[in-house]
Design an enzyme around this catalytic site. Structure first.
Site, PDB file in Angstrom:
ATOM      1  N   ASP A   1      79.150  62.065  39.723  1.00  0.00           N
ATOM      2  CA  ASP A   1      77.894  62.560  40.302  1.00  0.00           C
ATOM      3  C   ASP A   1      78.102  62.937  41.768  1.00  0.00           C
ATOM      4  O   ASP A   1      78.550  62.119  42.572  1.00  0.00           O
ATOM      5  CB  ASP A   1      76.825  61.478  40.193  1.00  0.00           C
ATOM      6  CG  ASP A   1      75.419  62.011  40.425  1.00  0.00           C
ATOM      7  OD1 ASP A   1      75.276  63.014  41.135  1.00  0.00           O
ATOM      8  OD2 ASP A   1      74.469  61.410  39.890  1.00  0.00           O
TER       9      ASP A   1
ATOM     10  N   HIS B   1      75.765  64.387  37.813  1.00  0.00           N
ATOM     11  CA  HIS B   1      74.333  64.205  38.048  1.00  0.00           C
ATOM     12  C   HIS B   1      73.466  64.696  36.896  1.00  0.00           C
ATOM     13  O   HIS B   1      72.477  64.075  36.530  1.00  0.00           O
ATOM     14  CB  HIS B   1      73.950  64.935  39.336  1.00  0.00           C
ATOM     15  CG  HIS B   1      72.644  64.494  39.920  1.00  0.00           C
ATOM     16  ND1 HIS B   1      72.439  63.219  40.405  1.00  0.00           N
ATOM     17  CD2 HIS B   1      71.473  65.156  40.099  1.00  0.00           C
ATOM     18  CE1 HIS B   1      71.204  63.121  40.872  1.00  0.00           C
ATOM     19  NE2 HIS B   1      70.594  64.272  40.691  1.00  0.00           N
TER      20      HIS B   1
ATOM     21  N   SER C   1      67.116  60.414  39.956  1.00  0.00           N
ATOM     22  CA  SER C   1      67.590  60.876  41.255  1.00  0.00           C
ATOM     23  C   SER C   1      66.651  60.344  42.347  1.00  0.00           C
ATOM     24  O   SER C   1      66.510  59.144  42.498  1.00  0.00           O
ATOM     25  CB  SER C   1      67.694  62.401  41.264  1.00  0.00           C
ATOM     26  OG  SER C   1      68.448  62.846  42.358  1.00  0.00           O
TER      27      SER C   1
END
Length: 713
Positions: free
Chosen positions: A650, A685, A565
């Protein structure tokens, strides 16, 4: 003597043969990588014109004309990755089995007592999910299964149940469900006496509901369906067909909003918070139809959090206190002018949080990068609960009962599995309630953990936590995986991972770089790694890698980097800035197209992030952002071996960021190193939702590392 020498030589030869067997260099297939179509798109702002050849990849998200073409490209990349990793398939299957075998399949959480019931989850052999249960009054009482998530998840590739909230009368359960992995939850309510799921399905929420004391009123956070911003707090009456009342609407798009309920049950709180300022509103839980009252109006660069005890509010705030302080105010005079210091600001201690009880409070502090608990009773008598390992993580556990002498907390380290303790704040007695069981005979004494300090370019000392299996020698020959995050003030404390043992047992060292942008060393540590100081995050990580090489923990030929991330942004930046320092890089769901994303306010979470990264509509912020954004800075040069992962659904970092980045890297890099993109076409995600499915992703990452090291079993 001669006989002994023969035996020694035979032993050396046997070891050498074993090493040769295990270190046969993996032969990467001679496969042709996908070539993404070039469709020039012009971005012009602040007198700067940029051609983006892969902007079209946004079309699946934007429902544009090239939507199908995007999916086809991602599938082609997946096929390429499968081909390149085909020789490791059996090894990865064995790794998955090995890591799964360490996990106790039939297990149960430590029961938590709340309002007359013990609540817990339990898992069963072969099941991916769990059952949410309770027992009334005693652990010997009959079990009630409140929600069978294993059953509910049947037929779904992804299923997340979240935000379990029991009504004050113990008769109703509110919970959120996400079946797509975009963190858009529908809230359902179950009658725990009849088993009926009520008709009150509330869509497009954050997943958490807070009950008023009438057992009929729910408050929840409603999301914008496109940007996924948490925009409104609404009030729902069970059984009502009328539109839910909006009790709060956030006008500042840089703020996150949410709900909480005082542990005492007296108040319901709405919180609104950006990176640098916050505001809280509250209402008496007995009068849910009354308007919410602002606790203290938002102030520039002032954050605050509130806890309610019997006769006053406690406030954790950074008002004139960079590392935060604890103040108090009367229940009827909550403005900042009424705040009185309880624990003043300290330059060397970060005050991270407060857990309130009727007769005492527990203050979570961080000193020298490590946590400690400060326990203080109503007469201001206090003591510390401290921890002894060189690197560890400790956190407040589930403590829902307001009237209690017991503090539940969690503890772990790089060698200590997750452990739950109950601590009596009066007698100072500590009782271990449960420790994560690692099947297969794990012995923590076989591993060593260290705390090191690397010197950054500007002279700052950056902590590093690392772990390795005994027998490791500092001769530069060992492979080392360096991990970091470094954003949002999130501290990456040292914690245990049973799957990581598969890495350590094959000779890897694992290290965490506690770089700026996190908050390990105080609030200044965070502020020195954000906005116009963001590059400190990247140079800190590079300097940590250099230090580990200088100290002979590894060499460039065996040094690997990993982050996800915002930590994936870190991976992209260090691959651009110091490409020859890493033999391999794993970038998980990486935020690598910083400028384009921050310019597009229709992309989920963009406006929430302006205080972290800056707003590129400002010329200075744009120029600085562009100077480090990985996608913008790909050059014609050699890059390390790279594995990039993403998820089609995501909601945090959209799939098109890593896809564009990989496409551009393919056309620019001058090396023959491996570059692979793996897109999970069903998840988002956080990856898979099941207990074991995520291990397939870990096996892919470890398979990549082991292939580069020539480790085949």
């Amino acid at each position: 003597m001669k006989k002994a020498a023969v035996i020694i030589c035979a032993a050396i030869l046997a070891v050498s043969c074993k090493q040769n067997t295990e270190r046969q260099m993996y032969k990467w297939p001679d496969a042709k990588a996908p070539v993404a179509e070039i469709k020039p798109h012009t971005r012009a702002i602040h007198g700067d014109t940029v051609i983006d050849n892969y902007y079209w990849m946004i079309d699946y998200f934007a429902k544009g004309p090239d939507s199908t073409k995007v999916v086809d490209y991602l599938k082609a990349e997946n096929a390429y990755t499968d081909t390149m990793m085909s020789g490791t398939k059996k090894f990865r299957e064995n790794l998955f089995t090995e890591m799964k075998a360490r996990i106790k399949e039939k297990d149960e959480s430590v029961p938590v007592f709340k309002n007359g019931y013990f609540y817990y989850t339990r898992t069963e052999d072969g099941k991916e999910y769990y059952k949410y249960c309770r027992k009334k009054g005693s652990l010997d009482a009959p079990e009630e299964i409140l929600l069978d998530v294993d059953k509910e998840a049947e037929g779904h590739a992804y299923y997340s149940a979240s935000g379990f909230s029991i009504s004050p009368d113990n008769k109703l359960l509110a919970f959120g469900v996400d079946k797509v992995s975009r963190r858009q939850y529908t809230i359902y309510v179950k009658n725990l006496e009849t088993g009926e799921i009520l008709k009150d399905a509330i869509a497009n929420t954050e997943g958490q509901a807070v009950w008023a004391n009438d057992n009929q009123t729910l408050f929840y956070t409603s999301k914008n369906p496109v940007t996924l911003l948490s925009e409104k707090i609404k009030r729902h009456k069970l059984g009502s067909t009328a539109a839910d009342a909006v009790v709060y609407e956030e006008k500042d798009k840089s703020n996150y909003i949410g709900l909480d309920r005082a542990k005492s049950g007296k108040f319901i709180f709405i919180y609104s918070s950006a990176t640098m300022s916050s505001e809280i509103s509250f209402v008496d839980a007995n009068t849910p139809d009354a308007p919410f009252k602002v606790f203290a109006p938002r102030m520039k660069d002032v954050l605050y959090e509130v806890a309610a005890i019997d006769d006053k509010f406690l406030i954790r705030t950074n008002q004139n206190a960079k590392n935060f302080k604890l103040v108090e105010c009367p229940l009827d005079k909550t403005g900042a002018e009424n705040w009185k210091d309880v624990i003043p600001h300290r330059a060397d201690v970060l005050l991270e949080g407060v857990e309130e009880f009727k007769d005492h409070i527990v203050v979570v502090e961080r000193k020298n990068g490590l946590k400690q608990f400060r326990i203080r009773d109503n007469s201001d008598k206090e003591h510390y609960l401290e921890f002894e390992e060189a690197a560890y993580n400790a956190g407040i556990g589930a403590n829902p009962e307001y009237v209690s002498k017991t503090l539940r907390y969690n503890y772990t380290s790089l060698t200590t599995p997750s452990t739950v303790y109950d601590y009596n704040v009066d007698t100072h007695e500590k009782k271990q309630m449960k420790q994560q069981e690692v099947l297969g005979g794990y012995d923590p004494k076989q591993y060593t953990t260290e705390r090191l300090y690397a010197t950054a370019t500007d002279g700052i000392k950056v902590p590093i936590s690392l772990v390795y299996k005994n027998g490791f020698e500092k001769n530069g020959k060992a492979p080392l995986l360096l991990y970091a995050y470094g954003s949002y003030g999130s501290s990456m404390d040292a914690g245990f991972s049973s799957s990581r043992l598969s890495l350590l047992d094959r000779g890897f060292v694992f290290a965490i770089a506690h770089i700026r942008g996190g908050q390990e060393m105080g609030r200044q540590w965070y502020e020195d790694g954000k906005l116009m100081k963001k590059k400190n995050t990247f140079t800190d990580f590079i300097d940590c890698g250099k230090y580990l090489i200088d100290q002979q923990y590894t060499t460039k030929q065996h040094l690997y980097a990993q982050g996800g991330s915002a930590g994936g942004l870190l991976m992209g930046a260090v691959a651009n800035m110091a490409p020859d320092q890493w033999h391999g890089v794993i970038a998980q769901v990486p935020f690598v197209d910083v400028v384009n994303t921050m310019l597009d306010e229709s992309i989920p979470l963009t406006t929430n992030e302006f205080d972290e990264w800056g707003n590129p509509k400002n010329a200075d912020a744009y120029a600085y952002m562009k100077s480090y954004s990985p996608y913008e800075n790909v050059e014609k040069k050699a890059y390390p071996n790279m594995l990039v992962t993403t998820g089609l659904h995501d909601s945090q970092v959209q799939y098109f960021e890593p896809a564009k980045w990989v496409a551009k890297l393919r056309t620019m890099k001058t090396d023959k190193n491996v570059l692979m993109l793996h897109t999970n076409m069903e998840f988002g995600h956080g990856g898979a939702s099941g207990r074991f499915d995520y291990l397939k992703d870990v096996a892919l990452e470890y398979g990549f590392l082991f292939a580069l090291e020539g480790i085949s079993k």
